[in-house]
Scaffold this motif. Structure first.
Motif, mmCIF file in Angstrom:
data_model
loop_
_atom_site.group_PDB
_atom_site.id
_atom_site.type_symbol
_atom_site.label_atom_id
_atom_site.label_comp_id
_atom_site.label_asym_id
_atom_site.label_seq_id
_atom_site.Cartn_x
_atom_site.Cartn_y
_atom_site.Cartn_z
ATOM 1 N N ALA A 151 13.106 -2.343 -0.223
ATOM 2 C CA ALA A 151 12.557 -2.836 1.047
ATOM 3 C C ALA A 151 12.475 -1.711 2.077
ATOM 4 C CB ALA A 151 13.425 -3.980 1.560
ATOM 5 N N TYR A 152 13.561 -0.878 2.139
ATOM 6 C CA TYR A 152 13.532 0.265 3.054
ATOM 7 C C TYR A 152 12.398 1.220 2.691
ATOM 8 C CZ TYR A 152 18.050 -0.819 5.223
ATOM 9 O OH TYR A 152 19.058 -1.394 5.946
ATOM 10 N N ALA A 153 12.259 1.474 1.387
ATOM 11 C CA ALA A 153 11.216 2.395 0.941
ATOM 12 C C ALA A 153 9.824 1.888 1.338
ATOM 13 C CB ALA A 153 11.301 2.584 -0.571
ATOM 14 N N LYS A 154 9.599 0.600 1.181
ATOM 15 C CA LYS A 154 8.310 0.019 1.552
ATOM 16 C C LYS A 154 8.080 0.140 3.051
ATOM 17 C CE LYS A 154 5.628 -4.252 1.151
ATOM 18 N NZ LYS A 154 5.628 -5.660 0.664
ATOM 19 N N ARG A 155 9.168 -0.094 3.823
ATOM 20 C CA ARG A 155 9.029 -0.039 5.288
ATOM 21 C C ARG A 155 8.728 1.380 5.771
ATOM 22 N NH1 ARG A 155 13.823 -1.896 6.494
ATOM 23 N NH2 ARG A 155 13.148 -4.052 6.231
ATOM 24 N N TYR A 156 9.486 2.371 5.230
ATOM 25 C CA TYR A 156 9.274 3.742 5.681
ATOM 26 C C TYR A 156 7.978 4.333 5.124
ATOM 27 C CZ TYR A 156 13.922 3.896 7.765
ATOM 28 O OH TYR A 156 15.012 3.664 8.567
ATOM 29 N N SER A 157 7.543 3.838 3.982
ATOM 30 C CA SER A 157 6.272 4.318 3.434
ATOM 31 C C SER A 157 5.102 3.919 4.318
ATOM 32 C CB SER A 157 6.054 3.774 2.021
ATOM 33 O OG SER A 157 7.030 4.285 1.142
ATOM 34 N N SER A 158 5.248 2.777 5.021
ATOM 35 C CA SER A 158 4.179 2.304 5.895
ATOM 36 C C SER A 158 4.134 3.053 7.221
ATOM 37 C CB SER A 158 4.341 0.801 6.148
ATOM 38 O OG SER A 158 5.560 0.551 6.852
ATOM 39 N N MET A 159 5.189 3.827 7.526
ATOM 40 C CA MET A 159 5.226 4.607 8.757
ATOM 41 C C MET A 159 4.559 5.954 8.526
ATOM 42 S SD MET A 159 9.221 3.810 9.798
ATOM 43 C CE MET A 159 9.154 4.921 11.203
#
Length: 227
Positions: free
Chosen positions: A167-175
């Motif tokens: 979930a963190y990876a998905k969130r930071y990938s979108s930044m």
């Protein structure tokens, strides 16, 4: 001269006999009486000593043999009690030693179990060729939960952690990479988590973020992520 000498000796013997008879200094009753009491004639010079018949029981303060016998029996009872208590203590010590031996065995078995568990996780569960972790979760649910409790809990925790990291990876990938890099630069006390998040991203996304990070922090993370 001979006669005078005999008179002087007789006088001294008489004085000495008087001193003994009147027990001056206790010499007659304590020293001479035990030695000369059975010698005829001589024992008449000894002082009159009030002697009462004594026995071994009297030496211990007993008035009769029955009292001494009763005391001996009492001592025998006390000795028997002491031996019984000693036997109980010996049995207790043996039991404690047996329990200690069992605990030592359990500790050894626990250590062997931990070693096997670590080896199992390293070579099977989390190896590059291992099946998906959810398959292990399904397997642990199918066997006796009590026997698999420790391993099962750790697998569940690993699944939860992997889901959180994803979930963190998905969130930071979108930044944008610069914003994500600025955040990661402040997480120097938890670079292991940052490495897991970057490892869960695509290669392009993690490379862009590392390029935007402080070079020293990026180098540290690269070493942590090294396969």
């Amino acid at each position: 001269m001979v006669f005078v000498t005999i008179i002087i000796i007789a006088i001294w013997l008489g004085i000495f006999g008087i001193l003994i008879k009147f027990d001056v200094g206790g010499f007659g009753s304590t020293v001479l009486y035990p030695l000369l009491k059975d010698v005829p004639v001589v024992n008449r010079v000894l002082p009159d000593v009030d002697v009462t018949e004594s026995t071994e029981a009297d030496a211990y303060g007993f008035d009769s043999l029955d009292e001494a016998t009763a005391y001996v029996k009492e001592l025998e009872v006390q000795l028997a009690d002491a031996l019984d208590k000693n036997s109980e203590l010996t049995s207790k010590v043996d039991e404690l030693n047996a329990e200690l031996a069992e605990l030592d065995t359990l500790r050894q078995e626990q250590a062997e179990f931990e070693t096997l568990k670590e080896k199992f996780y390293e070579e099977v569960v989390f190896s590059d060729e291992a099946p998906d972790i959810n398959e292990y979760k399904t397997y642990y649910e199918s066997i006796d939960p009590e026997n698999a409790e420790v391993l099962y809990k750790q697998v569940v925790e690993q699944i939860q952690e992997d889901e959180e990291v994803a979930a963190y990876a998905k969130r930071y990938s979108s930044m944008d990479p610069e914003s994500a890099a600025a955040i990661f630069d402040t997480m120097t006390d938890d670079f292991n988590l940052v490495a897991k998040i970057l490892g869960a991203m695509s290669t392009q996304a993690s490379s862009d973020i590392l390029a935007a990070m402080d070079s020293k922090n990026a180098a540290t993370l690269t070493k942590i992520m090294e396969p």
